[in-house]
Design an enzyme around this catalytic site. Structure first.
Site: not given
Ligand code: DON
Length: 563
Positions: A372, A464
């Site tokens: 991400t 994460g």
């Protein structure tokens, strides 16, 4: 204090200054700052600020640039969240999370016995949610931008058309794709001008992506959700077993939602409400920590780690039980979960000497990665943007239409795939996040702005998966409670606990063997790993008008650019 002293000597400089402190690096800027996972994208954002654009303008340009330069997570085929605080102290958020297609169902990833077909919710075109990024950037710009839309998309078109110089990271990805793993469906993806797989330092041109971006430049949101791009997405889906239709695309809307708010001592927290779980969980955990007297608890001590882990365990159990898309879950107890009374109750039930036991009949999923991407921005007037967006896993579904040049997400994997079934491994089956047509899947992305005296003080976020919530939470504590400079706060020891599986995950190099032994004696199940989080932060000390940025050293191509 050391930081403040440094600042006062630097206040006259207007150019970007990079200082090494604690072995990490901070960047200083007086008029604006962009910190992202890709230095070229940060430069584009800063150039927009220099041209007189505001933080939203810079965010739009940076996001489109990341779709070109950081394709493992930067995207136009995925979704995300933006938290905005303007110079007057007003905060709001834009939700551009993907939605389940109209043809989706709660059992779409199950076999005939009702069990999850392993991995199916993350693979293939059925794992793709209706993308939200273009709608989100467009809505942000319509409401709060100042420069013309086309000027913000054009730099990304130029990059795609003229070529991105391949970094070591992207060159390694190119090799992986060549060797058969990674996205297979994009014609000539990562090829150089000779039609060979591009190597480090070579130019990588993305013509099809440039053409798609031109339609977005010329027609705004409709350039993606209507017209030829939408038709090609729908045709590609139909031809290859996907379920997203033209109707799904035409109907997609990004939404402005009220920021979720909390306080920590004299600081205010502005964060993402559901469908992200990030804001609720970060605020709940800060509230619980406020109950403890951290003045007497040393950073990284056994006592500190235990308290963090127990706090996380509780917040993640609450997350699993209650949170999902607010448009489908009208009775989520958000006020309760973010209240001081509730935190007091949660804190009082923590045994300071013994680990609790997560109930294995409920809740849990361990998942993270660096796939991400988050960026933080502040402009010369003090408007701030904290934006996290994603394709879910690295390169999402790995599938894209060769004619469009971008990759689709595999965000359907963020729904609870097997209704009613929760185990002690990674499955959660609770109701609020079961697949329903048009529902947004629950997220952990936690773009956050901490304010002091009504002005942005810390702009922070990370990739994460579920670890995002905890790394953002700990970075806030590092700055506020442990007085760390932004780079140290980002790099400092982090742990992760998410209720189930019942494990205390820690960074191998940063926790002493003695602490590990004591934690085990207290009943924790420890699991070491490499670093947690890839945080991108800006600190705006109220004592000066200098912005201090830092990009996590785990981001190989990341960079903070100020001016
Ligand atoms: O929205 C979420 O919570 C996830 N899809 C984010 C995925 C992620 O952060 C993966 N890697 N860093």
């Amino acid at each position: 204090m050391r930081t403040i002293k440094l600042l006062s000597t630097l206040v006259f400089f207007t150019a970007t200054i990079i200082l090494q402190s604690n072995g990490f690096s901070q960047t200083y800027g007086q008029n604006g700052m962009v910190v992202s996972d890709n230095t070229a994208a940060s430069k584009i954002g800063t150039a927009i600020l220099k041209k007189g654009g505001n933080a939203i303008d810079a965010a739009v340009a940076t996001a489109f640039a990341l779709a070109v330069t950081h394709p493992q997570a930067g995207n136009i085929g995925g979704g995300g969240f933006l938290v905005f605080m303007d110079a007057s102290g007003k905060a709001t958020t834009i939700d551009f999370r993907e939605k389940a297609p109209l043809l989706s169902s709660s059992t779409m990833f199950l076999d005939s016995t009702g069990a999850l077909i392993n991995g199916s919710n993350h693979q293939g075109l059925k794992s793709v949610g209706v993308p939200g990024t273009v709608a989100g950037l467009y809505l942000s710009h319509q409401k709060y931008g100042s420069l013309p839309w086309k000027d913000l998309v054009q730099p990304a078109i130029d990059l795609a058309e003229n070529g991105v110089v391949l970094s070591w990271t992207l060159a390694a990805h190119a090799q992986q794709i060549k060797s058969g793993s990674g996205p297979k469906f994009l014609k000539n993806y990562y090829n150089n001008s000779n039609g060979e797989v591009a190597k480090f330092g070579e130019l990588w041109v993305q013509k099809e992506l440039a053409n798609t971006l031109k339609l977005i430049r010329d027609h705004g949101k409709d350039g993606f959700y209507k017209g030829e791009v939408a038709k090609e997405i729908a045709a590609f889906m139909k031809a290859n077993g996907g379920i997203i239709t033209l109707e799904d695309l035409n109907k997609y809307e990004a939404l402005e939602r009220e920021a979720i708010k909390g306080t920590y001592k004299e600081y205010e927290i502005f964060a993402m409400p559901p469908p992200s779980s990030g804001g609720v969980a970060v605020i709940e955990m800060l509230n619980i920590m406020e109950q403890a007297n951290l003045d007497s608890i040393k950073f990284n001590s056994t006592e500190y780690v235990h308290l963090l882990a127990e706090t996380m365990r509780r917040a993640f159990a609450d997350r699993a039980e209650h949170l999902g898309d607010p448009d489908f879950n009208l009775d989520m107890p958000l006020n309760k979960l973010t209240s001081k009374d509730f935190a007091k109750m949660r804190y009082e039930n923590i045994d300071l000497n013994t680990a609790s036991v997560s109930d294995s009949s409920k809740f849990g999923q361990i998942y993270d990665g660096k796939s991400t991407t988050h960026f933080s921005i502040i402009d010369k007037n003090g408007n701030a943007v904290s934006l996290t967006f994603t394709l879910e896993q690295s390169y999402g579904s790995g599938i894209g239409s060769p004619d469009l040049g971008f990759i689709f997400n595999n965000e359907m994997g963020d729904f609870n795939p097997q209704p009613g079934y929760t185990n002690s491994g990674w499955l959660i089956g609770t109701n609020p996040n079961i697949i329903q047509p048009e529902k947004r899947m629950l997220s952990s992305m936690s773009p956050t702005i901490v304010a002091k005296n009504g002005k942005p003080y810390l702009i922070i976020g990370s990739p994460g998966g579920r670890t995002i919530i905890n790394t953002v939470f700990q970075t806030i504590l590092n700055v506020i409670e442990y007085d760390m400079p932004i780079d140290k706060a980002i790099e400092g020891m982090k742990i992760h606990h998410q209720w189930m599986p019942d494990r205390l995950v820690f960074e191998n190099d940063l926790m002493s063997p003695d602490t590990q032994r004591v934690l085990e004696q207290m009943g924790h199940v420890l699991q070491g790993r490499g670093n947690l989080g890839r945080l991108m932060g800006i600190l705006c000390p109220s004592e000066s008008n200098v912005y201090i940025g830092a990009s996590d050293s785990s981001s190989p191509d990341g960079g903070a650019i100020g001016y």
